[in-house]
Design a protein around this motif. Structure first.
Motif, PDB file in Angstrom:
ATOM      1  N   ASN A 244       0.846  -1.201   0.000  1.00 32.43           N
ATOM      2  CA  ASN A 244       0.000   0.000   0.000  1.00 32.43           C
ATOM      3  C   ASN A 244       0.874   1.242   0.000  1.00 32.43           C
ATOM      4  N   VAL A 245       0.453   2.200  -0.792  1.00 30.89           N
ATOM      5  CA  VAL A 245       1.135   3.494  -0.814  1.00 30.89           C
ATOM      6  C   VAL A 245       0.125   4.524  -0.296  1.00 30.89           C
ATOM      7  N   ALA A 246       0.560   5.382   0.610  1.00 32.93           N
ATOM      8  CA  ALA A 246      -0.339   6.399   1.182  1.00 32.93           C
ATOM      9  C   ALA A 246      -1.007   7.169   0.050  1.00 32.93           C
ATOM     10  N   ALA A 249       0.555   9.865  -1.995  1.00 26.24           N
ATOM     11  CA  ALA A 249       1.827   9.593  -2.682  1.00 26.24           C
ATOM     12  C   ALA A 249       1.668   8.636  -3.866  1.00 26.24           C
ATOM     13  N   ARG A 250       0.425   8.235  -4.174  1.00 24.08           N
ATOM     14  CA  ARG A 250       0.239   7.265  -5.266  1.00 24.08           C
ATOM     15  C   ARG A 250       0.576   7.894  -6.618  1.00 24.08           C
ATOM     16  N   SER A 251       0.886   7.037  -7.588  1.00 22.79           N
ATOM     17  CA  SER A 251       1.216   7.449  -8.972  1.00 22.79           C
ATOM     18  C   SER A 251       2.523   8.226  -9.070  1.00 22.79           C
ATOM     19  N   THR A 252       3.398   8.099  -8.073  1.00 24.95           N
ATOM     20  CA  THR A 252       4.671   8.841  -8.157  1.00 24.95           C
ATOM     21  C   THR A 252       5.874   7.902  -8.170  1.00 24.95           C
ATOM     22  N   GLY A 253       5.637   6.595  -8.277  1.00 34.20           N
ATOM     23  CA  GLY A 253       6.755   5.657  -8.369  1.00 34.20           C
ATOM     24  C   GLY A 253       7.107   4.958  -7.055  1.00 34.20           C
ATOM     25  N   VAL A 254       6.428   5.311  -5.956  1.00 29.95           N
ATOM     26  CA  VAL A 254       6.745   4.678  -4.668  1.00 29.95           C
ATOM     27  C   VAL A 254       6.371   3.190  -4.704  1.00 29.95           C
ATOM     28  N   GLY A 255       5.217   2.877  -5.281  1.00 26.92           N
ATOM     29  CA  GLY A 255       4.774   1.479  -5.378  1.00 26.92           C
ATOM     30  C   GLY A 255       5.759   0.659  -6.203  1.00 26.92           C
ATOM     31  N   THR A 256       6.232   1.230  -7.318  1.00 25.20           N
ATOM     32  CA  THR A 256       7.197   0.532  -8.167  1.00 25.20           C
ATOM     33  C   THR A 256       8.483   0.264  -7.397  1.00 25.20           C
ATOM     34  N   ALA A 257       8.930   1.269  -6.630  1.00 25.83           N
ATOM     35  CA  ALA A 257      10.164   1.094  -5.844  1.00 25.83           C
ATOM     36  C   ALA A 257       9.988  -0.038  -4.833  1.00 25.83           C
ATOM     37  N   LEU A 276       0.365 -13.412  -5.741  1.00 28.04           N
ATOM     38  CA  LEU A 276      -0.363 -12.454  -4.909  1.00 28.04           C
ATOM     39  C   LEU A 276      -1.839 -12.504  -5.277  1.00 28.04           C
ATOM     40  N   HIS A 277      -2.692 -12.066  -4.334  1.00 27.98           N
ATOM     41  CA  HIS A 277      -4.124 -11.916  -4.611  1.00 27.98           C
ATOM     42  C   HIS A 277      -4.400 -10.431  -4.873  1.00 27.98           C
ATOM     43  N   HIS A 278      -5.275 -10.135  -5.807  1.00 27.34           N
ATOM     44  CA  HIS A 278      -5.722  -8.746  -5.924  1.00 27.34           C
ATOM     45  C   HIS A 278      -7.154  -8.693  -6.439  1.00 27.34           C
ATOM     46  N   ALA A 281     -11.437  -5.526  -9.809  1.00 28.02           N
ATOM     47  CA  ALA A 281     -12.099  -4.243 -10.092  1.00 28.02           C
ATOM     48  C   ALA A 281     -11.261  -3.045  -9.657  1.00 28.02           C
ATOM     49  N   SER A 282     -10.130  -3.282  -8.985  1.00 25.50           N
ATOM     50  CA  SER A 282      -9.336  -2.146  -8.497  1.00 25.50           C
ATOM     51  C   SER A 282      -8.618  -1.448  -9.652  1.00 25.50           C
ATOM     52  N   PRO A 283      -8.898  -0.152  -9.842  1.00 23.00           N
ATOM     53  CA  PRO A 283      -8.242   0.572 -10.934  1.00 23.00           C
ATOM     54  C   PRO A 283      -6.782   0.870 -10.615  1.00 23.00           C
ATOM     55  N   ARG A 284      -6.377   0.636  -9.365  1.00 15.74           N
ATOM     56  CA  ARG A 284      -4.985   0.848  -8.958  1.00 15.74           C
ATOM     57  C   ARG A 284      -4.190  -0.449  -9.063  1.00 15.74           C
ATOM     58  N   SER A 285      -4.683  -1.498  -8.391  1.00 16.44           N
ATOM     59  CA  SER A 285      -3.839  -2.690  -8.306  1.00 16.44           C
ATOM     60  C   SER A 285      -3.777  -3.463  -9.627  1.00 16.44           C
ATOM     61  N   THR A 286      -4.902  -3.569 -10.351  1.00 10.90           N
ATOM     62  CA  THR A 286      -4.882  -4.397 -11.566  1.00 10.90           C
ATOM     63  C   THR A 286      -3.843  -3.900 -12.585  1.00 10.90           C
TER      64      THR A 286
HETATM   65  C1  LIG Z   1      -1.319  -0.144  -6.310  1.00 16.88           C
HETATM   66  C2  LIG Z   1      -0.300   0.799  -5.664  1.00 16.88           C
HETATM   67  C3  LIG Z   1       0.458   0.056  -4.576  1.00 16.88           C
HETATM   68  C4  LIG Z   1       0.686   1.253  -6.736  1.00 16.88           C
HETATM   69  O1  LIG Z   1       1.597   2.160  -6.154  1.00 16.88           O
HETATM   70  P1  LIG Z   1       1.890   3.590  -6.823  1.00 16.88           P
HETATM   71  O2  LIG Z   1       2.956   4.217  -6.044  1.00 16.88           O
HETATM   72  O3  LIG Z   1       0.597   4.308  -6.996  1.00 16.88           O
HETATM   73  O4  LIG Z   1       2.410   3.079  -8.250  1.00 16.88           O
HETATM   74  P2  LIG Z   1       3.545   3.739  -9.170  1.00 16.88           P
HETATM   75  O5  LIG Z   1       3.416   5.234  -9.132  1.00 16.88           O
HETATM   76  O6  LIG Z   1       4.865   3.173  -8.818  1.00 16.88           O
HETATM   77  O7  LIG Z   1       3.132   3.148 -10.568  1.00 16.88           O
HETATM   78  C5  LIG Z   1       1.898   3.534 -11.172  1.00 16.88           C
HETATM   79  C6  LIG Z   1       2.182   4.568 -12.237  1.00 16.88           C
HETATM   80  O8  LIG Z   1       3.188   4.102 -13.102  1.00 16.88           O
HETATM   81  C7  LIG Z   1       2.858   4.398 -14.439  1.00 16.88           C
HETATM   82  N1  LIG Z   1       3.546   3.437 -15.292  1.00 16.88           N
HETATM   83  C8  LIG Z   1       3.263   2.128 -15.436  1.00 16.88           C
HETATM   84  N2  LIG Z   1       4.143   1.571 -16.290  1.00 16.88           N
HETATM   85  C9  LIG Z   1       4.980   2.564 -16.698  1.00 16.88           C
HETATM   86  C10 LIG Z   1       6.078   2.614 -17.597  1.00 16.88           C
HETATM   87  N3  LIG Z   1       6.480   1.523 -18.241  1.00 16.88           N
HETATM   88  N4  LIG Z   1       6.717   3.780 -17.752  1.00 16.88           N
HETATM   89  C11 LIG Z   1       6.320   4.900 -17.107  1.00 16.88           C
HETATM   90  N5  LIG Z   1       5.271   4.902 -16.256  1.00 16.88           N
HETATM   91  C12 LIG Z   1       4.618   3.746 -16.056  1.00 16.88           C
HETATM   92  C13 LIG Z   1       1.371   4.233 -14.444  1.00 16.88           C
HETATM   93  O9  LIG Z   1       0.802   4.861 -15.519  1.00 16.88           O
HETATM   94  C14 LIG Z   1       0.976   4.815 -13.100  1.00 16.88           C
HETATM   95  O10 LIG Z   1       0.824   6.200 -13.160  1.00 16.88           O
HETATM   96  P3  LIG Z   1      -0.649   6.867 -13.319  1.00 16.88           P
HETATM   97  O11 LIG Z   1      -1.403   6.467 -12.084  1.00 16.88           O
HETATM   98  O12 LIG Z   1      -0.371   8.322 -13.355  1.00 16.88           O
HETATM   99  O13 LIG Z   1      -1.189   6.286 -14.554  1.00 16.88           O
HETATM  100  C15 LIG Z   1      -0.972   2.059  -5.054  1.00 16.88           C
HETATM  101  O14 LIG Z   1      -1.676   2.764  -6.045  1.00 16.88           O
HETATM  102  C16 LIG Z   1      -1.891   1.764  -3.906  1.00 16.88           C
HETATM  103  O15 LIG Z   1      -1.465   1.728  -2.775  1.00 16.88           O
HETATM  104  N6  LIG Z   1      -3.204   1.549  -4.217  1.00 16.88           N
HETATM  105  C17 LIG Z   1      -4.183   1.253  -3.190  1.00 16.88           C
HETATM  106  C18 LIG Z   1      -3.924  -0.062  -2.505  1.00 16.88           C
HETATM  107  C19 LIG Z   1      -3.720  -1.210  -3.475  1.00 16.88           C
HETATM  108  O16 LIG Z   1      -4.460  -1.396  -4.398  1.00 16.88           O
HETATM  109  N7  LIG Z   1      -2.698  -2.025  -3.206  1.00 16.88           N
HETATM  110  C20 LIG Z   1      -2.437  -3.240  -3.913  1.00 16.88           C
HETATM  111  C21 LIG Z   1      -3.210  -4.309  -3.236  1.00 16.88           C
HETATM  112  S1  LIG Z   1      -3.104  -5.861  -4.016  1.00 16.88           S
END
Ligand SMILES: CC(C)(COP(=O)(O)OP(=O)(O)OC[C@H]1O[C@@H](n2cnc3c(N)ncnc32)[C@H](O)[C@@H]1OP(=O)(O)O)[C@@H](O)C(=O)NCCC(=O)NCCS
Length: 308
Positions: A244-246, A249-257, A276-278, A281-286
């Motif tokens: 989970n990313v706060a 801070a989402r969409s800034t690369g923290v999740g990827t890191a 992993l399970h996800h 319907a989640s527009p974030r996790s899928t």
């Molecule tokens: C799912 C989650 C962990 C992802 O973390 P995040 O920090 O938001 O993800 P990141 O910023 O690292 O990556 C997503 C972004 O990378 C972008 N991206 C993906 N592939 C890319 C690529 N090849 N090059 C450049 N950007 C890319 C995506 O477009 C997205 O940005 P956008 O939202 O502006 O479209 C986070 O959104 C979250 O906590 N969501 C709620 C909880 C959740 O769903 N957790 C997972 C449970 S299974």
């Protein structure tokens, strides 16, 4: 129904699946599994029912009453056979009170076994949750790393942050109808965090930016992940429990890191695949997981409530 009939259908079912997906393991034996066998000339299924208490840890992730159908399909029209099994199962599911939200009818299928999808939709089922798999050598993409982000192992001082971020994940996932908010959530999550922090090397990782914690990842390495090993045809299996990313801070690369760090930890532990399970319907996790190199392995088809 004799065991030879079940074995013949199971063998044909397994052969069909292997052609679709080499990561799906051979079907397990139903001997001694309990439940009710249902069958026709070309298909067999095991119907089971389980019920748990609302204070149980699993109650966070599932309805209290679950009816499940494990299907094996053979013959030239496996889709039609699935429809017949679903109809034979229906009277068993109907023991649930109509409209009771804490009940579900569930069919877990290999994601690539698409035969009979229409039969499920016709009977009110929808794909809700997926077990996704990532082979160790799979490349993943994501945004460039955020400058200044640091991933470190969680310590006791992170206990309140870890609980807060994991509860935030539960609340986010509850929107998709499979995670149910429970009174016991905070206690259950706190106990999980405490158990993890008490380990010599907790598999709980914090992402921080200039000292501010912004994200969390929880991992299971073998043998802690052995409970999920039977779901995939691989030797050493890792499990990504939560990420989970706060919100801010989402969409800034923290999740990827965090995901990249997790994959490095799994690699070092010799995991051949990570599961992993996800929530589908989640527009974030899928989209996130599929960009990180995962793909669907098992799809959970839900009808919740079980009877409408
Ligand atoms: C799912 C989650 C962990 C992802 O973390 P995040 O920090 O938001 O993800 P990141 O910023 O690292 O990556 C997503 C972004 O990378 C972008 N991206 C993906 N592939 C890319 C690529 N090849 N090059 C450049 N950007 C890319 C995506 O477009 C997205 O940005 P956008 O939202 O502006 O479209 C986070 O959104 C979250 O906590 N969501 C709620 C909880 C959740 O769903 N957790 C997972 C449970 S299974």
């Amino acid at each position: 129904m004799d065991t030879e009939h079940i074995a013949n259908i199971t063998a044909e079912h397994a052969k069909r699946l292997l052609a679709e997906d080499s990561l799906i393991p051979p079907p397990t034996s139903w001997a001694g599994a309990g439940g009710t066998l249902l069958g026709t000339e070309h298909a067999v299924a095991l119907a089971t029912r389980s019920e748990i208490s609302p204070t149980a840890a699993e109650a966070l992730w599932r309805p209290l009453v679950e009816h499940r159908l494990d299907v094996r399909l053979a013959g030239s029209d496996p889709g039609a056979r699935l429809g017949e099994l679903l109809d034979a199962w229906e009277p068993h599911v109907r023991e649930c009170p109509r409209g009771e939200w804490d009940t579900a009818a569930i069919v877990v299928r290999p994601s690539r076994d698409t035969a009979g999808t229409e039969e499920l939709i016709r009977r009110g089922f929808a794909p809700g949750r997926v077990i996704a798999v990532r082979p160790a050598d799979r490349l993943g993409g994501g945004p460039p790393a955020v400058p200044g982000v640091r991933i470190r192992r969680a310590e006791w001082r992170d206990r309140p942050t870890a609980v807060r971020l994991l509860l935030e994940l539960l609340r986010y996932d509850a929107q998709f109808g499979l995670v149910t908010p429970r009174d016991a959530a905070e206690r259950v999550v706190t106990e999980q965090v405490d158990r993890e922090l008490a380990q010599r090397e907790p598999q709980l990782w914090i992402a921080e930016l200039y000292g501010e914690p912004l994200g969390i990842a929880q991992l299971q390495l073998p043998p802690a992940s052995d409970w999920v090993r039977g779901q995939v045809s691989a030797g050493r299996v890792g499990y990504l429990t939560s990420l989970n990313v706060a919100e801010q801070a989402r969409s800034t690369g923290v999740g990827t890191a965090l995901a990249e760090h997790a994959h490095q930890v799994f690699d070092e532990a010799g995991a051949e695949v990570v599961l992993l399970h996800h929530a589908l319907a989640s527009p974030r996790s899928t989209p996130f997981w599929y960009a990180q190199g995962y793909r669907p392995l098992w799809t959970y088809w839900y009808r919740r409530p079980a009877v409408r």
